[in-house]
Enzyme design. Structure first.
Site, PDB file in Angstrom:
ATOM      1  N   ASP A  24       0.970  -9.140  -6.014  1.00 31.35           N
ATOM      2  CA  ASP A  24       1.297  -7.736  -5.745  1.00 31.35           C
ATOM      3  C   ASP A  24       2.174  -7.683  -4.497  1.00 31.35           C
ATOM      4  OD1 ASP A  24      -0.915  -8.561  -4.121  1.00 31.35           O
ATOM      5  OD2 ASP A  24      -1.355  -6.468  -3.648  1.00 31.35           O
TER       6      ASP A  24
ATOM      7  N   GLU B  36      -3.913  -7.986  -2.956  1.00 26.17           N
ATOM      8  CA  GLU B  36      -4.077  -8.396  -1.552  1.00 26.17           C
ATOM      9  C   GLU B  36      -3.567  -7.337  -0.594  1.00 26.17           C
ATOM     10  OE1 GLU B  36      -3.157 -10.220   2.346  1.00 26.17           O
ATOM     11  OE2 GLU B  36      -1.764  -9.235   0.992  1.00 26.17           O
TER      12      GLU B  36
HETATM   13 ZN   LIG Z   1       1.044 -11.416   1.628  1.00 27.80          ZN
END
Ligand SMILES: [Zn+2]
Length: 477
Positions: A118, A182
């Protein structure tokens, strides 16, 4: 555990950390040079460009997330790295975290290589190129995620694919853990840790994003430095709230809610947390000192005795150096009355706090209360986690990371450091004492400052060296 027992345990841990870090020494002999056989720099850049074009953007509000883009990304990986997907076992966890296993046929504890696919949004940023075009120009791949962290993900897969094609099998199982959330501190990596833990698997070592190969960042240290994160600071969000009866702004009272809030903020500003040289930072200073000119070297050589003085010097050297030696507090939001002519019934400030190693959420909150010294200021913890444990630097796993770095960056000084940002790796540090935070790319200051900002990009050469780093690492597990 009772408080005293905790304190004793922490004391013992601190002593053993000091010993481990103190024993950290650069290698006397250079490792074998990287073998870049089977790695194709231009093809890797083209694959990275293609993955950059898939807008896998994370948003705090999950309804804004384009799930189809994440699905496309996962499918495209299977097509771009067919041999990897033929030989490695693959699972999709939760909303899209990927967990691969490359079986070794041995029962040695496995290595885990982490990355996330992501990326952060680009809204409000002025890019000189389309952030999702994946443009390759003059040996540079442009776009959101080119480094963070699709760059690392591609470098890992380039290494794995080339080794599978060569018929290689690692000497211990290799897991690839690719998170899907994340950037919003999601649960992807956590579910990978839980999956392995419930299967009774404890990693031998874990490597995630973090430090990089940098130049000219440390005063007095010429050439390249590879900084490998052994730990990360804690993250604490608190709100400071004051309240009042309110009323018309034409008849104000002394010491109203905004004034008391402002006084609390100024007290925090005027009483910074103490600057201390933690063992990990001392290890960094020590490692760098060996690569500095003589004058600096003499200073660094006595770092252990100059701890308090060095902590102060670092705290004044730069914002980044200051963040390495103390807990920092950033007031990020302020709010008072909604109307221009109405007294505030409530004033609020948000403080984003990064907790230094050796302190905790509780000790930080306690100190803030003492410093503010005003019972009418309500301090509420929104969320918080303690600093991570410190990984070992005196063992085979760290030596392997160091050798892999030196195989592609033979002249780089390798130094341990403390990450000031939070990363997915912190979940693994609960179950493994060898969690390292390092991205194997040589990045300029400009490239580093483009992370999460406009014009993120990576040179094809750095991407190639990164793949070489992972290839060396996997071949020497
Ligand atoms: Zn990163």
């Amino acid at each position: 555990m009772k408080r005293a027992a905790v304190a004793a345990a922490c004391g013992a841990a601190a002593v053993s950390v000091a010993r481990r870090v103190a024993r950290f020494r650069p290698p006397e002999v250079s490792p074998a040079p990287a073998d870049l056989e089977g790695l194709d720099a231009d093809a890797a850049a083209a694959r990275l460009a293609e993955l950059v074009r898939i807008p896998t953007i994370s948003f705090g509000d999950l309804r804004e997330v384009d799930a189809a883009a994440f699905e496309t990304f996962r499918r495209r990986l299977t097509e771009l790295y067919p041999e990897t997907h033929r030989v490695l076992e693959r699972e999709v966890l939760g909303d899209g975290a990927l967990l691969y296993r490359w079986p070794s046929g041995t029962d040695a504890p496995p290595m885990v290589l982490m990355a996330h696919y992501d990326v952060v949004p680009v809204a409000g940023q002025e890019w000189s190129r389309d952030p999702f075009s994946g443009l390759i120009e003059d040996g540079v791949v442009h776009g959101r995620g080119a480094i963070d962290d699709k760059g690392a993900l591609v470098a890992i897969l380039e290494a794995v694919e080339s080794l599978v094609v060569a018929g290689f099998t690692p000497d211990r199982d290799l897991y690839l853990s690719f998170g899907n959330d994340e950037e919003v501190a999601g649960v992807g990596a956590q579910s990978a840790v839980e999956t392995l833990t419930t299967r009774g698997i404890r990693p031998w070592a874990v490597l995630d994003e973090g430090g990089a190969v940098v130049s000219g960042v440390f005063p007095g240290v010429p050439g390249q430095t590879a900084v490998v994160g052994l730990a990360e600071k804690g993250l604490l969000d608190v709100e400071l709230i004051t309240t009042d009866a309110g009323g018309h702004a034409s008849a104000p009272v002394r010491g109203g809610a905004p004034a008391r809030l402002a006084r609390a903020i100024l007290r925090i500003e005027d009483n910074p947390f103490p600057a201390r040289l933690h063992d990990v930072v001392l290890g960094m200073v020590d490692a760098l000192g060996r690569h500095a000119p003589t004058g600096y070297r003499a200073l660094f050589a006595h770092a252990e005795y100059l701890r308090p003085g060095l902590a102060i010097v670092l705290s004044k050297a730069s914002r980044e150096a200051n963040a390495l030696v103390r807990t920092t507090v950033a007031i990020t939001q302020l709010e008072g009355s909604k109307a221009r002519n109405v007294l505030a019934t409530r004033a609020r400030a948000h403080a984003n706090i990064r907790i230094a190693l050796g302190e905790t959420v509780q000790s930080t909150v306690d100190r803030l209360r003492r410093v503010i010294d005003d019972p009418s200021v309500d301090l509420r913890v929104v969320s918080g986690n303690d600093p991570s444990p410190v990984s070992r630097a005196d063992n085979e796993a760290f030596a392997l990371v160091r050798d892999a770095i030196r195989s592609v960056y033979p002249d780089a000084a390798v130094a341990p450091y403390v990450m000031v940002q939070a990363s997915d790796a912190r979940h693994f540090s609960q179950v493994c004492d060898s969690v390292y935070r390092f991205m194997p790319f040589d990045l300029t200051r400009d490239e580093l400052s483009a992370l999460h900002a406009a014009d993120e990009r990576i040179s094809v050469a750095a991407l190639h060296r990164g793949a070489g780093f992972y290839r060396y690492l996997i071949r020497h597990l």
